[in-house]
Structure formats: C-alpha cells, structure tokens
Design an enzyme around this catalytic site. Sequence first.
Site, PDB file in Angstrom:
ATOM      1  N   SER A 228       0.846  -1.192   0.000  1.00 18.64           N
ATOM      2  CA  SER A 228       0.000   0.000   0.000  1.00 18.64           C
ATOM      3  C   SER A 228       0.884   1.245   0.000  1.00 18.64           C
ATOM      4  O   SER A 228       1.708   1.410  -0.891  1.00 18.64           O
ATOM      5  CB  SER A 228      -0.961  -0.051   1.192  1.00 18.64           C
ATOM      6  N   ASP A 454      -8.753  -4.440  -6.042  1.00 17.62           N
ATOM      7  CA  ASP A 454      -8.279  -3.667  -4.888  1.00 17.62           C
ATOM      8  C   ASP A 454      -9.068  -2.367  -4.748  1.00 17.62           C
ATOM      9  O   ASP A 454      -9.086  -1.550  -5.665  1.00 17.62           O
ATOM     10  CB  ASP A 454      -6.792  -3.353  -5.052  1.00 17.62           C
ATOM     11  N   HIS A 484      -7.501  -5.767  -0.622  1.00 13.21           N
ATOM     12  CA  HIS A 484      -6.360  -4.855  -0.668  1.00 13.21           C
ATOM     13  C   HIS A 484      -5.069  -5.666  -0.623  1.00 13.21           C
ATOM     14  O   HIS A 484      -4.717  -6.246   0.400  1.00 13.21           O
ATOM     15  CB  HIS A 484      -6.443  -3.898   0.514  1.00 13.21           C
TER      16      HIS A 484
END
Length: 515
Positions: A228, A454, A484
Amino acid sequence: MPTRRLRLRAAALTATAVLLATVPTACGNGDAEDEDLTRQELDWEECQAPSDAQGGGAPPSPLPDGGEWQCATMKAPLDWDDPKGDTIGLALIRARAGDANRRIGSLIFNFGGPGGSGVTSLPAFAEGYETLRTRYDLVSFDPRGVGRSAPVICENDQQLDAYFQQDATPDDAAERTELLDNTKEFNEACEQNSKKVLPHVRTTDAARDLDLMRQVLGDDRLHYFGISYGTELGGVYAHLFPERVGRAVFDAVVDPTQNAEQGSLGQAKGFQLALDNFAQDCVSKAEECPIGTSAQDVKNRIARLLKDLDSRPIPGVFPRELTQTAATSGIAQALYSQDFWEYLTQGLQQAYSGDGSILLLLSDSMNGREENGEYSNLAAANTAINCADDKPRYDTAYVERKLPEFRAASDLFGDYLAWGMISCTDWAVPGAADHPDVRAPGSAPILVVGNTGDPATPYEGARKMVDALGEGVGVELTYRGQGHGAYDSENKCVRAAVNGYLLDGKVPRAGTVCT
C-alpha cells in the site's frame, strides 16, 4: 475526518499481537555531532508491551519455531538537512532468519497507512512470511511520526471520539462550517502538540531513514517489501538511491502520478467496485442473501441506511451511536478484505434491526480506536504524513464543484472522499509536491503486484508505477482477485512469483497474470 484518503491497510477484527522497543524515542539534544549514525550498534532486546500510540495490546507471541521477536531503537537525524543536529529514535523489530547458512540479509517491510506501525504489524501478519524468513531476517519499523518513533500527537481520546462521530458529508452551510471548524481544531492540536516533528515526516525523510537502516543492519543493498503506502515509500527510496535497491516487491500499489484529488477520486471508484463485488457475491451464493434480493437491492438498502443515519443515528457501542460517517467508514473498512465480507453482512443485518455495534467496531478499526476507548496515533500520523507530502490545498468551494464528479464515481463513497480533501487546508506545514517522484534509472528490478479488485489502491496504479519507475525497472504482475493487496491473499501463483524473486532472484515474466 483526517486526510486518510482511506490509504489504510486493513486491520484484523480481533486484537493482534503488538510490541515496542523499550528505548526512549523522543527528540534528542544534538548528540549526533560527533557520532557517525551509520556505525551505530543496535541493542536488540526482548519486545515488551506496546505504547498507547502503537495501539496497546500484549507482547508478540513466539515465532513458529519457538524463537523470540527482538526490538531495538535506531537513532536518525530529526532533520535530514541538518544531519548533525537533533536525533529521534526509530523503533525496529526483527525475527532472525531460520537458515543462517543461507541468509541473504534483512528484508524490511512497510505495511502502509501512512501511519501504520510496522513494529506491531509484522508479528500480526508474520505467519504468512515464514517462507521468506528461511533466508531473511524479517525487519519492520515505526516510521518517523508513527507509534514509538517520535509520534505525532493531536487530540485526546475524548476529542477523537467526537471528531470521528461528526458529519463528514455536510449538506448545508451550517454543517460545512462545523466540519471546517472541527478540522481546523484538529490540525491546530497537531501543531500545538507536535510542532517540532511535523516538518520532518515527509516520505522523503522516511526513505532516507530506510537507507540509514540498511547500513546499520549491515546490508549492501536494501531488500524491501512495501505494501500500500509502502509502495510509495519504496518508489521514493528507489528514486533517491537507485543503485542501492536490492530485491524489492511492491504490493497494493499506489499510483505515483496522482495528486491528492486524483487519488481520492480513484479510491471512490475502487471502493464502489469492491461494494459492487460484495453485493454480487452475496446474492450469487446458493443460500439466500440476508441483506437483499439482488445486487442492486443490496446497494439500495445500504444507501437508505446511510441516508437515515444522517438524521437519526442508532445505538452502537454504548454510549456511542452509529452515525452516517461511522457507518460509511465501517463499510469501507470491511471492503479492504474479502475475509471481512461476512462481518459486513452481519453488521448490515444488525443495523437494519437498529443495532449499529458491528459497523461501529469496524469504523473503530479504521480509525485506530481500541476497545478500552484509547486511540493509537494512526489518524494523527496519517494526517501529518499526507499533509507534509501533498502540495495541493482544497477549500469548500472547490470540493462543492467537484462533488458531481465524485458522486458519479460512487453514490456511497463520493461525498465522503471528496470532503476528506479539506483535511490539509489549515495544516501548519506546506506540502512537498503534487505527487511523489519515483523515477529510478539504474535500479535493480522491482516486482510490482496489482490486484484487479483492490478498493484502496486501484489496479491501474500498478501499471502507472511500472511506467514511472522507468524502462527495465518495474516488472508487473497481475492478480485477478479481491481485497487490498495480493500476497496476503495466499494465492499460490502470487506467492510463488514473489518468493521466487525474493529468495532465488528469479524475476517473473513481465505481464504474468495470477488467478
């Protein structure tokens, strides 16, 4: 609400093991003048219970082979433009490699946020990285401003309860004024309580910390696993130190070409896609979907719930109520992982019956609130890092002009993410740039993994990262999945590709697709 842009890695619904380094991490007094910080020796010790800023909890459980986690604190300059000035302490954690004879070096993780504590996250997710531990010391850290590393502190727990209950999607002038006033109060509290550290929490500062960490750990190159926001940090590192990149993986990839507005709009589309997939999954199962007769019916009922909560909150976790804002953030939190979809279904069932407890607990997880009512510094650090990085500053008039575009992207999340753009408007520190620079000519190959489902870092960002890194650097791998990130999905194809690169140096063919 803070300027999260929802760039938070999903947290588990149950308490996860947390830990900290036991050495103080406050700003120092200029003792770096006669010290070469690259030659410091870390004092690795048994990890103790976490600080409030890290989120509380118990020390980490032993490793699968019975080994213990080790914690230490690394000194780093407070201001990288004045490397001989004051220092701060950065909290680190490690698990030693299982096969010392075949050890490659340290593999450093950043789990995202920004604002997430790596010192608590690595033990919580470590079971999935046991294969990598055969040849690496697994290492993570609390980035500057986070957790135990000179944490940014803003409002207290009672103030944060009120802050996260406020109406974050104003419908009239009075509500807009209240949102602006509350945001300004939050930002002023950050300046008052953390003035010294706020100018020094940019991603470029954290990237320089990474290179110092590499040297202190004794590695010629940085072996890195970024997830991320951790992909943005890794990209900035590669730009600053391309010749020092070792084997690196970016998973759940931030689009480095977007400014704050574009990132928020992309997330509106991403979370809407995840909601569409959740609704379709519910009604496609053999048993009856308990929250709707069709995918559209599921989404319509959620929209009606949120509209009703805007004027009539329902009981949540006593004495707090479930507001429209809390419900929206709780739904978003559940969409981070397909594993959470069952909790979202249960939470919606309860909410339709007047019980908002599950959705409120999901919202608490998003915001870093523990069951005892104490908050980690996740929200404060997330705001501080985003606002220090992002140059644009948006006012209410600009947001109102953009609302139609955001609503077109998502009926449910459009307003929520659009109004989040005002979070940096009154911030004390100017933002650094419109978007990060990740050009890295000469870098070793970086494996860039994108997930087509995602919600928080939409799939298109992976290709944008590959292009921005430059020719011959980024190697794209696609996972056709939900949630995610990709590696933690335990997909065998993704795991084989990532492990093959990190452990054996085998770069997968660019364009590989895993299903």
